[in-house]
Design an enzyme around this catalytic site. Sequence first.
Site, mmCIF file in Angstrom:
data_model
loop_
_atom_site.group_PDB
_atom_site.id
_atom_site.type_symbol
_atom_site.label_atom_id
_atom_site.label_comp_id
_atom_site.label_asym_id
_atom_site.label_seq_id
_atom_site.Cartn_x
_atom_site.Cartn_y
_atom_site.Cartn_z
ATOM 1 N N HIS A 1 0.720 -1.465 -0.059
ATOM 2 C CA HIS A 1 0.166 0.214 0.279
ATOM 3 C C HIS A 1 0.560 1.159 0.071
ATOM 4 O O HIS A 1 0.680 2.127 -0.940
ATOM 5 C CB HIS A 1 -0.909 -0.072 1.252
ATOM 6 C CG HIS A 1 -1.709 1.140 1.227
ATOM 7 N ND1 HIS A 1 -3.053 1.327 1.061
ATOM 8 C CD2 HIS A 1 -1.413 2.363 1.959
ATOM 9 C CE1 HIS A 1 -3.497 2.570 1.539
ATOM 10 N NE2 HIS A 1 -2.438 3.341 1.828
ATOM 11 N N GLU A 2 1.709 1.340 0.977
ATOM 12 C CA GLU A 2 2.478 2.628 1.130
ATOM 13 C C GLU A 2 3.525 2.710 -0.148
ATOM 14 O O GLU A 2 3.752 4.005 -0.656
ATOM 15 C CB GLU A 2 3.428 2.532 2.393
ATOM 16 C CG GLU A 2 2.619 2.465 3.710
ATOM 17 C CD GLU A 2 1.707 3.378 3.577
ATOM 18 O OE1 GLU A 2 1.765 4.772 3.251
ATOM 19 O OE2 GLU A 2 0.789 3.356 4.420
#
Length: 414
Positions: free
Chosen positions: A233-234
């Site tokens: 995600h990041e």
Amino acid sequence: MKLRLLFVLLAFQVSFAQQHRTCGMQEQMQRIMNDPALRQAYLDQQSKFETELQSLESNKNGNSTNAVIRIPVAVHFPAVSTSAAAALKTCLRGLAQTQVNILNADYNAQNADISNYAADASYYPGTNTGSLQVQFVLATQNHPAGTGLVNGDLAVTFGTDFLGSNDSDTTWSGYLNLVCRNAGSGILGYSPLGGSPSAGNCVVIAKTAFGSGVGCTGYVPGSPYDLGRTLTHELGHYFNLDHTFAGCDGANCATSGDRVCDTPALDTENYDCPAAGDVMGCTTYALTMNYMDYVNDACMYMFTAGQAARMLAWYNSISSQFTTTALANDAFLQAQFNIYPNPSKGSFNIAFKDFSTSYSVEVFDVTGKTIYENNFDQSSDLVQSINLDHPSSGVYFINVKSDRGIVTKKLVVE
């Protein structure tokens, strides 16, 4: 009194179990935009990105991704002392490799659970899964001076002053830097929206959300964020992807919301594990299984084709910032050995072109889990036989590591 205490304890446990994913990207961007120099650098890079994105969209076949993108990765554990036990350091190097394996599966649409989209796709007409065609590789060559690493060492550091209280370190410019540390109160991780390798930007991941499996002392992935997907995600933010729930504030999907037209518009994040078609977005069903939402690790499994195109445009706009000397010559290494039979039943051979006195072999599945690992020291065999212990049918990956670098090859088990 005892009943009251029991109720309080139960309430605390339920509250703890329901802790939701939190991402510090927006706070990070606020810090950047409040600094005039960082703000200008960010806007300049975004301008280059927009030009590249328009170029890709106007000539989709003219900028092919047939050649796999190779990105040098460095992983940093600032809280681990340089004098820490060798066993802990070895464990953390393995955890770092496991996390990189997960990234390679997720970003290349080779994760096992992406097959779920065959049943879920009917809720999302016009949305296809996407692949960046990238290979993230722990760097092994020409490490920055003063880091104590020599050629052949994995770019995994301990006890350094990397970042301090900042989020960039020019000592490690040119790398994709992953820093495992306290990300902030209640935050699992964060990255700038559009990372800069030349500035030594990093992606920060909490100790309880890095990698997968049993972890290491002080670095144990915690359910429901124990499959390494916080970093998936990041890192999406690093490649300039916004959250899918960026808003319903415009008719033009290319300039509003997350600015990706094949992710249904949404203005509220999703948590836990909703089923496909369970949540209504702005005008259609929310793509809750997308990596850029907030659901549990086990319930996110895809990027879209539009997101992959946007990430490619960002990579193209910053590709010259990545160091070209941190990874071994892939074409040379690939030619040094081959794997046969492939497909196999779980037993295969690695045939080397020349003698390689010391090397290691790691086999991992599409979730990043290592199912075989062995070191071969002072080996004089040109052919090494490997037997996996009752592997399930499917796709696996083989890392062969030597002082010349790391090469990953795909293995199919029938």
